[in-house]
Design a protein around this motif. Sequence first.
Motif, short mmCIF file in Angstrom:
data_model
loop_
_atom_site.label_atom_id
_atom_site.label_comp_id
_atom_site.label_asym_id
_atom_site.label_seq_id
_atom_site.Cartn_x
_atom_site.Cartn_y
_atom_site.Cartn_z
N LEU A 34 37.77 49.43 46.41
CA LEU A 34 38.59 48.45 47.09
C LEU A 34 37.69 47.48 47.84
N ARG A 106 47.92 41.62 49.03
CA ARG A 106 46.76 41.59 48.12
C ARG A 106 46.10 42.96 48.05
N CYS A 107 45.96 43.60 49.20
CA CYS A 107 45.33 44.92 49.25
C CYS A 107 46.16 45.94 48.47
N GLU A 110 45.84 45.20 44.67
CA GLU A 110 44.53 45.61 44.16
C GLU A 110 44.43 47.13 44.14
N ARG A 113 46.36 48.41 41.20
CA ARG A 113 45.65 48.13 39.96
C ARG A 113 44.51 49.13 39.76
#
Length: 157
Positions: A34, A106-107, A110, A113
């Motif tokens: 991350l 966004r965190c 991500e 994903r």
Amino acid sequence: MHFAIIVEPMEAWKILTLIWLLLRSVEHEVLLHLPGKELTTPLDLMLLAQIAELRHPGEVAQKMGLPPSTVSQILKRLEQRGLVARALDPQDLRRHVFTLTPSGLRCLEEGKRLLEAAMEDRLSHLSGPQRELFSQSLLAMTRDTPQGDERNLYAQP
């Protein structure tokens, strides 16, 4: 001539240990990749996902099976890092609601994903039929549990 290989059923404790190790390895891989250091534990990511759906800390605590004080501590940390924003609930001014900030969203995206990629990597070791059997087995084992309702996945029995 064909020989059948007899495999003894694995003990429940061994299965549970392997599931735990699988989860820990996926979580560890994700936290390593991350960007930034906003999330420090796998629980941070799971809590962001719940806030995206529920917004009220009490509901999040109930769904995840965590003490409200634990959820509050994590939310405070996530708020300090700019991942969630706190506001008064317009329908009940005694309560707070939380929303993801653009950085939190966004965190979360991500993190999801990376989690999917890490799990897909592990699932790639299974053949198509093995993967289907694995999926069906997981569904069968969770369907009839008190927590079988996806909305209450982490609740305590």
